[in-house]
Motif scaffolding. Structure first.
Motif, PDB file in Angstrom:
ATOM      1  N   UNK A 598     -15.656 -34.185   9.091  1.00 43.58           N
ATOM      2  CA  UNK A 598     -16.375 -34.310  10.358  1.00 43.58           C
ATOM      3  C   UNK A 598     -16.392 -32.971  11.096  1.00 43.58           C
ATOM      4  N   UNK A 599     -17.467 -32.748  11.827  1.00 43.68           N
ATOM      5  CA  UNK A 599     -17.685 -31.465  12.496  1.00 43.68           C
ATOM      6  C   UNK A 599     -16.618 -31.130  13.515  1.00 43.68           C
ATOM      7  N   UNK A 600     -15.975 -32.133  14.064  1.00 43.11           N
ATOM      8  CA  UNK A 600     -14.976 -31.885  15.110  1.00 43.11           C
ATOM      9  C   UNK A 600     -13.799 -31.054  14.582  1.00 43.11           C
ATOM     10  N   UNK A 601     -13.557 -31.092  13.268  1.00 43.82           N
ATOM     11  CA  UNK A 601     -12.462 -30.293  12.702  1.00 43.82           C
ATOM     12  C   UNK A 601     -12.729 -28.797  12.846  1.00 43.82           C
ATOM     13  N   UNK A 602     -14.001 -28.441  12.963  1.00 41.66           N
ATOM     14  CA  UNK A 602     -14.358 -27.020  13.082  1.00 41.66           C
ATOM     15  C   UNK A 602     -13.866 -26.426  14.389  1.00 41.66           C
ATOM     16  N   UNK A 603     -13.442 -27.274  15.329  1.00 43.11           N
ATOM     17  CA  UNK A 603     -12.941 -26.759  16.605  1.00 43.11           C
ATOM     18  C   UNK A 603     -11.492 -26.268  16.510  1.00 43.11           C
ATOM     19  N   UNK A 604     -10.805 -26.593  15.414  1.00 43.00           N
ATOM     20  CA  UNK A 604      -9.424 -26.140  15.232  1.00 43.00           C
ATOM     21  C   UNK A 604      -9.434 -24.646  14.927  1.00 43.00           C
ATOM     22  N   UNK A 605      -8.675 -23.827  15.664  1.00 40.91           N
ATOM     23  CA  UNK A 605      -8.689 -22.377  15.459  1.00 40.91           C
ATOM     24  C   UNK A 605      -8.429 -21.992  13.995  1.00 40.91           C
ATOM     25  N   UNK A 615     -16.472 -23.901   1.048  1.00 38.06           N
ATOM     26  CA  UNK A 615     -17.637 -24.740   0.773  1.00 38.06           C
ATOM     27  C   UNK A 615     -17.550 -26.152   1.297  1.00 38.06           C
ATOM     28  N   UNK A 616     -16.848 -26.365   2.401  1.00 39.94           N
ATOM     29  CA  UNK A 616     -16.801 -27.701   2.986  1.00 39.94           C
ATOM     30  C   UNK A 616     -18.163 -28.062   3.595  1.00 39.94           C
ATOM     31  N   UNK A 617     -18.454 -29.354   3.622  1.00 36.87           N
ATOM     32  CA  UNK A 617     -19.704 -29.855   4.196  1.00 36.87           C
ATOM     33  C   UNK A 617     -19.356 -30.607   5.482  1.00 36.87           C
ATOM     34  N   UNK A 618     -19.776 -30.066   6.605  1.00 39.85           N
ATOM     35  CA  UNK A 618     -19.443 -30.647   7.906  1.00 39.85           C
ATOM     36  C   UNK A 618     -20.562 -31.564   8.368  1.00 39.85           C
TER      37      UNK A 618
END
Length: 736
Positions: A598-605, A615-618
């Motif tokens: 899920x895209x929300x994981x991209x907020x983790x520094x 190559x993760x797919x968000x």
């Protein structure tokens, strides 16, 4: 007969090697790890090329022993009886070349090649008298060292060569040569005689070389001379098993292959069909600091081990035994042999004691005799007498414990290995000379240690004896630098869970940040090998996570990975209990794969950066369109797609397997992919449900992969949601 009959049973890397196209991809170097089936690849390559229409007589395959050549010839001729492939040793090839008759051009007629070099008689290999040669050499008063083996070498200057000429003339007159004379003569023939060079290059259109890491500089020149500027060179070797430097073998030949042949291709054979995974973990750690472009990661490819005994299913970790003296050590060995023999119905020949030096071998032989244990290869007299009163004949013991030097054990394998003498000055042996010479010797000693470790199929015992008699004296020995260090758990102090989680988060994010900051320097340094570096760092990162999270991870049936064709799209599915599942999956697969997350994981520094790198797919689950995002990402990657998806869609709060969504099964069907299920047990308490800071036990089981393409062929009405989803769910539920 078709190609599939030849390719049957090969994994994807082996198939790629056998099917290699020299015209498109030039010369091929196969880095074949221990137990990876290199002989099978070589013989099937020859069979495949014959099937493609290459005349068997136009194929030259070089090995290092007549026994290996005979074995390969027998395998080739199972499909192509009487095929005239020239399978031989280097020295046998050189002798054959010298006896060939070479066309003499416009003058007409033919002359034996040896006559073109000045031989008066047909060369005949013979034992040289070092004493006579030394006496003759001493009269020349040379200032350089010259050995009989290098008499015909062209490395000497004009003055030295002129002084050596009488000795060379004597050999040419008598025809009494040593083996290296044959190689140097064949090289001279190729490099100085155009008619001979053209004749032999026309004779062999394709050249294959086994054990490429063991060839010496003169053998390398012979191969280059026969090849010329053509692309048809197929070599197999393992730089990790280059242990014959003392014989003149040059590991640089394999290290420089890509430089010597600029357009060449490299394939790694990393699936090991000999040893259990825990032995291979140790083997992989031996070379963790070697150059990235030559590094291999051995993976267990045989579910039942090479023997099928229950012992193989236990996947025992290598054990380190420390003894104060040889008596204590031999008693441990004897007790272990007897226990394993009785407990697992093993034959004596399934056991081996490996040593560095021959004098160690003699000690262990006598020790086993004292305990009435049979020794393989030993000659004994049969009990009783023959009917005519004559003493019974001597017989050679076949079912006995093997006691071998590591050099002699190369190419062999045993269910149980006791690797003795793991102390400084024995393993590694004492290194002498200047700093450069000592480093070169130590590198070879490390490779020798690797060879010893990888002889073990199911059980490996590493033996360190503190005191023993050596060279006539009772000596103390320090522990070998090669022995792995055992983890000290006493330093794992307890703390409140909240502080532990803060500590872990800071450590993991700090690790990520460090390598982000190093990338501007790392990427240019590794160049085309950057992806291999990244794969290795992901594995290192995953191990670091297990360390700081205090996780003891066990992986079952990792050999199932060998059934997957990784050259095709692969979708991996697993149950989801914890954030820790991600590094656990990396370690279980021993490969880097992208995740659907899920895209929300991209907020983790720092996590966002690395997720894109691998190559993760968000996807945004709230807004929808997740399936389209995944399909678009898959379309961009084509056949190279390797994606991990948690089909439950969210983490389980209880550890029970939830309901699956059908998306990943549809994706696998649309791409004719492999579906690989894995099951993770015990990861919930690692992070989300953590109650204390004690060590956590996590178990992963790799399940049998499904070839969706074959499923579709077998069932025209194949529906992934109906036929595959419930089957995979049941497989995983049963494994939990």
């Amino acid at each position: 007969m078709d190609a599939e009959e030849i390719l049957k049973g090969l994994n994807s890397d082996q198939r790629a090697a056998v099917l290699h196209d020299h015209e498109k991809n030039a010369q091929l170097l196969i880095l074949a790890g221990a137990g990876s089936g290199k002989t099978s690849v070589l013989t099937k390559r020859i069979q495949y090329r014959i099937l493609c229409g290459v005349e068997p007589e136009k194929i030259l395959a070089l090995t290092f022993t007549a026994k290996a050549a005979a074995e390969m010839r027998e395998r080739v001729q199972k499909l192509f009886p009487n095929a005239g492939v020239r399978l031989c040793t280097f020295h046998s090839l050189a002798l054959y070349m010298l006896k060939c008759k070479i066309p003499c051009g416009s003058a007409g007629g033919e002359r034996p090649a040896y006559e073109l070099l000045g031989f008066k008689k047909i060369p005949s290999p013979t034992e040289s008298s070092e004493r006579e040669f030394s006496q003759a050499l001493s009269k020349l008063k040379l200032k350089v060292k010259v050995s009989r083996e290098n008499l015909f070498s062209d490395c000497y200057g004009a003055t030295v060569s002129a002084k050596l000429q009488p000795l060379r003339d004597a050999v040419l007159e008598s025809g009494q040569v040593v083996f290296e004379d044959l190689i140097y003569s064949a090289i001279q023939l190729l490099e100085t005689n155009e008619a001979a060079r053209n004749y032999f290059r026309e004779q062999w259109k394709e050249i294959l070389v086994d054990e490429y890491q063991d060839i010496n500089p003169s053998q390398y020149r012979l191969v280059k001379g026969l090849l010329g500027d053509r692309k048809q060179l197929f070599v197999v070797g393992d730089d990790d098993q280059a242990i014959y430097g003392f014989r003149g073998a040059d590991i640089g030949n394999i290290e420089r292959f890509c430089e010597d042949f600029k357009e060449s291709t490299q394939i790694r054979l990393e699936w090991n069909y000999r040893s259990v995974p825990n032995v291979l973990y140790l083997a992989n750690d031996i070379f963790k600091n070697k150059p990235i472009h030559l590094r291999k990661m051995l993976r267990a490819g045989n579910l039942n081990g090479s023997g099928g005994n229950p012992l193989y299913k236990e996947n025992r970790k290598p054990e380190i035994w420390v003894s104060d003296n040889p008596v204590e050590e031999i008693q441990k060995i004897i007790m272990s042999i007897k226990e394993l023999r009785e407990g697992y119905d093993l034959a004596w020949k399934n056991f081996a004691i490996l040593v560095r030096y021959n004098r160690q071998r003699l000690y262990y032989e006598q020790a086993l005799r004292d305990y009435n244990i049979p020794i393989a290869g030993e000659t004994v007299t049969e009990a009783g007498e023959m009917k005519n009163g004559v003493t019974a004949p001597e017989v050679t013991i076949e079912d006995g414990v093997h006691i071998e030097t590591v050099h002699a054990s190369k190419g062999l394998q045993y269910a149980v290995v006791y690797y003795a003498g793991l102390c400084e000055k024995l393993t590694p042996g004492e290194c002498t000379g200047d700093r450069k010479a000592r480093k070169k010797q130590l590198d070879e000693e490390r490779r020798l240690y690797y060879v010893g470790v990888t002889r073990a199929e199911a059980c490996l015992f590493l033996l360190y004896c503190k005191r023993r008699f050596w060279k006539g004296k009772l000596r103390r020995f320090r522990r070998s630098r090669f022995l792995p260090h055992e983890r000290n758990r006493s330093s794992e102090w307890n703390m409140p869970v909240i502080l532990f989680k803060i500590y872990v988060a800071v450590a993991v994010l700090g690790y990520m940040l460090f390598y982000i900051l190093s990338l501007p320097f790392t990427k240019p340094y590794y160049g085309k090998n950057f992806d291999a570096w990244l794969d290795r760092k992901i594995q290192d990162f995953s191990r670091f996570c297990m360390k700081v999270l205090r996780v003891d991870l066990t992986i079952e049936d990792q050999a199932q990975l060998g059934k997957v064709d990784w050259s095709r799209p692969v979708f991996i599915v697993g149950n989801h209990n914890s954030f820790a599942d991600i590094p656990i999956v990396f370690l279980s697969l021993q490969k880097t794969v992208g995740f659907v997350a899920k895209k929300s994981l991209a907020r983790i520094p720092f996590l966002n950066f690395w997720m894109h790198k691998i190559g993760c797919i968000l996807v945004n689950r709230e807004k929808g369109g997740a399936a389209k995002a995944v399909r678009d990402a898959i379309a961009k990657r084509g056949k190279s797609v390797r994606v991990f998806i948690f089909p439950e869609g969210t983490r389980s709060k209880t550890g029970a397997l939830g309901t699956f969504k059908s998306g990943v099964f549809r994706f696998a069907c649309e791409n004719d992919a492999f579906m690989l299920p894995i099951v993770i047990k015990g990861s919930g308490p690692v992070w989300e449900r953590r109650k204390d800071t004690k060590r956590c036990q996590v178990n992963v089981k790799v399940l049998a992969p499904l070839d969706v393409l074959e499923c579709r062929k077998a069932n025209e009405k194949f529906d992934p949601k109906v036929h595959m989803l419930p089957m995979v769910h049941k497989m995983m539920e049963d494994a939990l």
